[in-house]
Motif scaffolding. Structure first.
Motif, PDB file in Angstrom:
ATOM      1  N   ASP A  28       2.629   4.636   7.753  1.00 36.82           N
ATOM      2  CA  ASP A  28       3.088   5.666   8.680  1.00 36.82           C
ATOM      3  C   ASP A  28       2.362   6.975   8.367  1.00 36.82           C
ATOM      4  O   ASP A  28       1.451   6.998   7.524  1.00 36.82           O
ATOM      5  N   TRP A  30       3.008   9.370   6.665  1.00 37.11           N
ATOM      6  CA  TRP A  30       3.172   9.878   5.296  1.00 37.11           C
ATOM      7  C   TRP A  30       2.728   8.845   4.267  1.00 37.11           C
ATOM      8  O   TRP A  30       2.979   9.004   3.075  1.00 37.11           O
ATOM      9  N   TYR A  32       3.788   5.679   4.022  1.00 37.62           N
ATOM     10  CA  TYR A  32       4.766   4.634   3.692  1.00 37.62           C
ATOM     11  C   TYR A  32       4.574   3.437   4.617  1.00 37.62           C
ATOM     12  O   TYR A  32       4.257   3.598   5.795  1.00 37.62           O
ATOM     13  N   PRO A  33       4.794   2.243   4.101  1.00 34.56           N
ATOM     14  CA  PRO A  33       4.493   1.042   4.886  1.00 34.56           C
ATOM     15  C   PRO A  33       5.494   0.789   6.014  1.00 34.56           C
ATOM     16  O   PRO A  33       6.700   0.849   5.806  1.00 34.56           O
TER      17      PRO A  33
ATOM     18  N   GLY B 328      11.237   7.247   1.518  1.00 35.21           N
ATOM     19  CA  GLY B 328      10.109   8.058   1.950  1.00 35.21           C
ATOM     20  C   GLY B 328      10.151   8.478   3.414  1.00 35.21           C
ATOM     21  O   GLY B 328      10.047   9.659   3.731  1.00 35.21           O
ATOM     22  N   PRO B 329      10.322   7.515   4.340  1.00 36.65           N
ATOM     23  CA  PRO B 329      10.295   7.892   5.762  1.00 36.65           C
ATOM     24  C   PRO B 329      11.401   8.884   6.122  1.00 36.65           C
ATOM     25  O   PRO B 329      11.205   9.746   6.983  1.00 36.65           O
ATOM     26  N   HIS B 332      10.346  12.490   4.266  1.00 40.77           N
ATOM     27  CA  HIS B 332       9.194  13.153   4.888  1.00 40.77           C
ATOM     28  C   HIS B 332       9.366  13.281   6.395  1.00 40.77           C
ATOM     29  O   HIS B 332       9.005  14.292   6.987  1.00 40.77           O
ATOM     30  N   ARG B 358       6.484  10.731  18.211  1.00 41.09           N
ATOM     31  CA  ARG B 358       5.893   9.719  17.334  1.00 41.09           C
ATOM     32  C   ARG B 358       6.682   9.609  16.028  1.00 41.09           C
ATOM     33  O   ARG B 358       7.002   8.524  15.564  1.00 41.09           O
ATOM     34  N   GLN B 362       8.789   6.655  14.279  1.00 39.96           N
ATOM     35  CA  GLN B 362       8.399   6.132  12.958  1.00 39.96           C
ATOM     36  C   GLN B 362       9.547   6.112  11.948  1.00 39.96           C
ATOM     37  O   GLN B 362       9.542   5.297  11.039  1.00 39.96           O
ATOM     38  N   ARG B 366      13.904   2.760   9.332  1.00 43.82           N
ATOM     39  CA  ARG B 366      13.031   2.748   8.147  1.00 43.82           C
ATOM     40  C   ARG B 366      13.744   3.180   6.875  1.00 43.82           C
ATOM     41  O   ARG B 366      13.124   3.292   5.816  1.00 43.82           O
TER      42      ARG B 366
END
Ligand SMILES: Cc1cc2nc3c(=O)[nH]c(=O)nc-3n(C[C@H](O)[C@H](O)[C@H](O)COP(=O)(O)O)c2cc1C
Ligand code: SF4
Ligand code: SF4
Lengths: 67, 414
Positions: A28, A30, A32-33, B328-329, B332, B358, B362, B366
């Motif tokens: 993504d 940043w 991250y997968p 993380g997702p 951030h 977007r 994302q 997640r």
């Protein structure tokens, strides 16, 4: 068939898995997968297993569809 | 327990839309056990409560809208003696309906927990209440002293915060761990408190259970819509004459709710339905249903001279700050969403709208919990509903509105 699942708490986002299994994993914005949520085709399962084995954080696993 | 002759309830079921709030006292003191029993009748063991709940169509009122009967059945099907946890954290700053129930009609909530526990064979019931809610705590402790259930009750204080109410975060807090969500599976129904199958249910959900256990599924379905039967509590705020907690029939339109509250005090431009995990709408005829976006029941009537862009940016920043900081997702992505909206609000020239859409996509699905999903939904609806205002900010650096603090964000937990 099985789905590839990630534990986002464990993952550190260095992106090794996306390099090992680009057919199924992309990064993504940043780093991250993002894992394809669909069932992993049998022909690709070997790649999935390799990503799982190489992940330094043990953050990936295959779960059966119902799981 | 009771002889079958006594099971016939001598008390009529509430006929109107005031069900949970039917017995509220004029002086706003907690309804005592004898008053409660006079109004609703005693709580008798229900023959097959799980099946009754399934046919009632009751959905959870903590935000997830999950079918309640189905959850009880899932817990009961596990091996090991289950535990019941009452989710009394109510972390959403604009919500106060769970606190209202605990303060005004505590026995309704406790009855629901006791009935659910009996139905799934649980003996222990833990109420997880956010720290500092002393009025609610006092009402609960006093109510528990009046009761003669067989259950083992405890009331525990847990950390306040938006994410602290997520069920695995709550279970961690109750186990003395950090109040942060964990990865699922295992779900609480499989492995929860001390490893036991655990039924986590919202305060309002349990209050409905208490009445369904008495008056049945058909009674519950006698108001509301076919797909979303029953009533729901709504915390209404913003530019209305009498903001507060209302009980509505599901399917009620936003405009009808606002009329109940004495009407708008000024011209309105939009409505926030479902709180900070919900979305904006301009449609006053929007029907309120739990699974259709009402979630935990927050509705805000947004005045026309407030700036939807700035207020939404502030809420998004709040949600980003409330992230448990583990995934993380979420860490951030939510920070990026907040910064993007803030840049537009401040009239910085770069057009962040495409980035925002977007990023919202994302972060969805997640995280280890649904916190990022809710934040993404809120940002997406801001982009759609305040499209004109966003364009105006980008063109001119500002708009006609102000940040009036219509949307509360509470204070960051310490
Ligand atoms: C970020 C986040 C915050 C939540 N906060 C609350 C809350 O304050 N109160 C609540 O009852 N449920 C909250 N929930 C939902 C719970 O995880 C859980 O679904 C709920 O307590 C189950 O009860 P119900 O089915 O009766 O709604 C939250 C969920 C998330 C993802
Ligand atoms: S290899 Fe493991 S830790 Fe690294 S990005 Fe992939 S899942 Fe995360
Ligand atoms: S998604 Fe966000 S709030 Fe939920 S566990 Fe992960 S970091 Fe915490």
């Amino acid at each position: 068939m099985k789905r590839l699942q990630i534990d986002p708490i464990a993952c550190d986002g260095h992106g090794l898995c996306a390099e090992l299994f680009p057919e199924w994993i992309e990064a993504d914005d940043w780093g991250y997968p993002i894992i394809n949520p669909g069932p992993v085709p049998p022909g690709l399962e070997m790649h999935a297993r390799r990503a799982i084995k190489e992940c330094p954080k043990v953050a990936l696993r295959l779960v059966s569809e119902r799981g | 327990m009771a002889a079958s002759a006594l099971r016939r309830t001598p008390v009529a079921a509430p006929a109107g839309v005031a069900r949970l709030l039917d017995g509220v006292r004029d002086d706003n003191r907690p309804v005592l056990l004898d008053e409660h029993v006079r109004l609703y009748g005693p709580l008798e063991p229900a023959a097959d409560l799980v099946a009754t709940l399934e046919s009632s169509g009751l959905r959870g009122r903590g935000g997830g809208a999950f079918p309640v009967g189905q959850k009880l059945a899932a817990v009961a099907a596990q091996r090991g003696r289950p535990v019941v946890v009452v989710n009394a954290t109510e972390g959403e700053p604009a919500s106060s309906k769970d606190r209202a129930l605990l303060r005004l009609v505590p026995h309704l909530v406790l009855d629901g927990a006791a009935a659910a526990a009996a139905a799934i064979g649980a003996r222990e019931i833990v109420v997880g209440l956010a720290r500092g809610r002393s009025n609610e705590r006092d009402a609960l402790v006093a109510a528990l002293k009046e009761r003669r259930d067989r259950a083992r009750w405890s009331v525990k204080a847990v950390t306040d915060g938006f994410v602290a109410g997520e069920e695995t975060a709550l279970l961690n807090a109750l186990s003395g761990k950090e109040p942060k969500p964990t990865m699922k599976p295992p779900y609480p129904f499989e492995r929860g408190l001390r490893g036991a199958p655990t039924l986590v249910q919202n305060v309002e959900t349990l209050a409905h259970v208490a009445l369904i256990a008495r008056f049945g599924a058909r009674w519950f379905r006698s108001v509301g819509t076919e797909a979303e039967p029953g009533t729901a509590l709504v915390t209404l705020s913003g530019a209305v004459r009498r903001p507060g907690v209302y009980e509505i029939e599901l399917g009620t339109r936003v405009s009808e709710l606002i009329e109940q509250a004495g009407g708008a005090t000024e011209t309105l431009s939009a409505f926030l339905v479902g709180g900070y995990f919900g979305g904006w709408t301009r449609d006053a005829a929007h029907p309120l249903t739990v699974a259709g976006g009402l979630g935990a029941g927050v509705v805000v009537a947004f005045p026309a001279d407030a700036c939807g862009v700035r207020e939404s940016a502030r809420v998004t920043r709040y949600l980003a700050n409330e992230s448990a900081g583990q995934c993380g997702p979420c860490v951030h992505g939510l920070a990026a969403l907040a910064s993007g909206l803030e840049e537009i609000a401040a009239g910085k020239t770069s057009d962040r709208r495409l980035h925002l859409a977007r990023w919202a996509q994302q972060v969805t699905a997640r995280g280890a919990c649904r916190h990022p999903d809710g934040a993404a939904r809120f940002v997406n609806s801001t982009l759609t509903v305040f499209e004109e205002e966003l364009a105006l900010h980008l063109r001119t650096g500002r708009c006609r509105g102000r940040d009036r603090g219509v949307l509360p964000v509470g204070s960051r937990r310490g």
